[in-house]
Design a protein around this motif. Structure first.
Motif, mmCIF file in Angstrom:
data_model
loop_
_atom_site.group_PDB
_atom_site.id
_atom_site.type_symbol
_atom_site.label_atom_id
_atom_site.label_comp_id
_atom_site.label_asym_id
_atom_site.label_seq_id
_atom_site.Cartn_x
_atom_site.Cartn_y
_atom_site.Cartn_z
ATOM 1 N N GLN A 69 0.845 -1.192 0.000
ATOM 2 C CA GLN A 69 0.000 0.000 0.000
ATOM 3 C C GLN A 69 0.880 1.241 0.000
ATOM 4 O OE1 GLN A 69 -0.977 2.439 2.632
ATOM 5 N NE2 GLN A 69 -2.467 3.311 1.247
ATOM 6 N N VAL A 70 0.456 2.267 -0.747
ATOM 7 C CA VAL A 70 1.179 3.530 -0.821
ATOM 8 C C VAL A 70 0.176 4.678 -0.708
ATOM 9 C CG1 VAL A 70 2.469 5.079 -2.366
ATOM 10 C CG2 VAL A 70 3.104 2.665 -2.222
ATOM 11 N N ASP A 71 0.512 5.661 0.108
ATOM 12 C CA ASP A 71 -0.188 6.948 0.121
ATOM 13 C C ASP A 71 0.732 7.923 -0.601
ATOM 14 O OD1 ASP A 71 -2.257 5.901 1.617
ATOM 15 O OD2 ASP A 71 -1.524 6.704 3.517
ATOM 16 N N ALA A 72 0.286 8.439 -1.732
ATOM 17 C CA ALA A 72 1.080 9.349 -2.550
ATOM 18 C C ALA A 72 0.593 10.773 -2.330
ATOM 19 C CB ALA A 72 0.949 8.964 -4.022
ATOM 20 N N LEU A 73 1.492 11.649 -1.948
ATOM 21 C CA LEU A 73 1.152 13.045 -1.696
ATOM 22 C C LEU A 73 1.776 13.912 -2.781
ATOM 23 C CD1 LEU A 73 1.478 11.480 1.165
ATOM 24 C CD2 LEU A 73 1.056 13.734 2.070
ATOM 25 N N PHE A 74 0.976 14.776 -3.378
ATOM 26 C CA PHE A 74 1.397 15.618 -4.493
ATOM 27 C C PHE A 74 1.198 17.088 -4.167
ATOM 28 C CE2 PHE A 74 0.249 11.665 -6.562
ATOM 29 C CZ PHE A 74 1.138 11.558 -7.628
ATOM 30 N N ALA A 75 2.076 17.921 -4.693
ATOM 31 C CA ALA A 75 1.832 19.364 -4.685
ATOM 32 C C ALA A 75 0.753 19.688 -5.713
ATOM 33 C CB ALA A 75 3.113 20.133 -4.999
ATOM 34 N N SER A 85 -4.035 8.824 -3.667
ATOM 35 C CA SER A 85 -3.277 10.023 -4.004
ATOM 36 C C SER A 85 -3.970 11.231 -3.401
ATOM 37 C CB SER A 85 -3.172 10.173 -5.524
ATOM 38 O OG SER A 85 -2.492 9.064 -6.078
ATOM 39 N N ILE A 86 -3.170 12.111 -2.836
ATOM 40 C CA ILE A 86 -3.685 13.273 -2.117
ATOM 41 C C ILE A 86 -2.894 14.497 -2.543
ATOM 42 C CG2 ILE A 86 -3.980 14.305 0.188
ATOM 43 C CD1 ILE A 86 -3.778 11.324 1.232
ATOM 44 N N GLN A 87 -3.580 15.624 -2.737
ATOM 45 C CA GLN A 87 -2.886 16.887 -2.973
ATOM 46 C C GLN A 87 -2.728 17.593 -1.638
ATOM 47 O OE1 GLN A 87 -3.873 19.206 -6.437
ATOM 48 N NE2 GLN A 87 -3.767 21.108 -5.257
ATOM 49 N N THR A 88 -1.537 18.171 -1.431
ATOM 50 C CA THR A 88 -1.269 18.839 -0.172
ATOM 51 C C THR A 88 -0.313 20.002 -0.394
ATOM 52 O OG1 THR A 88 -0.599 18.477 2.134
ATOM 53 C CG2 THR A 88 0.708 17.368 0.446
ATOM 54 N N ALA A 89 -0.220 20.867 0.591
ATOM 55 C CA ALA A 89 0.785 21.926 0.587
ATOM 56 C C ALA A 89 1.955 21.425 1.426
ATOM 57 C CB ALA A 89 0.211 23.204 1.180
#
Length: 121
Positions: free
Chosen positions: A65-71, A96-100
């Motif tokens: 499992q991977v949680d991918a965080l993107f700008a 996948s999640i967008q984050t600052a």
């Protein structure tokens, strides 16, 4: 009952970088460089994950499992291309999640869960 083992303990951050429990290994904050393209940063994050797992005898084949965080969440195709190249034994489940990000230039980070059992063929 399985023991819980914490690795990469950082007292200042009140943080364990990896935690093994019940046959699973939880790995947080995998980042490569904080410069370059999203593709380069995905490769860097996977390099970091791979190196950290290797310290306990595991590899990317054990990642489930991977949680991918993107700008920028619209850069998911860059990650998918890298995952097709790097996860040759089978793909992990992911979200996948967008984050600052707090670090300037950081475009991608991942957290992962690996399984200590037999790797998938």
């Amino acid at each position: 009952m399985d023991a819980i083992t914490r690795y990469e303990i950082h007292e200042g951050w009140a943080h364990a970088g990896m935690v093994a429990a019940g046959g699973l290994v939880f790995v947080s904050y995998c980042v490569g460089r904080t410069t370059g393209t999203t593709t380069e940063q995905v490769h860097g994050a996977l390099d970091t994950l791979e190196a950290r797992l290797a310290t306990i005898g595991l590899s990317l084949t054990h990642v489930v499992q991977v949680d991918a965080l993107f700008a920028d969440i619209w850069e998911i195709p860059a990650m998918e291309a890298v995952f097709r190249e790097r996860f040759t034994a089978g793909y992990p489940a992911r979200k996948s999640i967008q984050t600052a990000f707090a670090h300037e230039g950081l475009r991608f980070q991942l957290d992962a869960v690996a399984h200590r059992g037999v790797a998938a063929p």
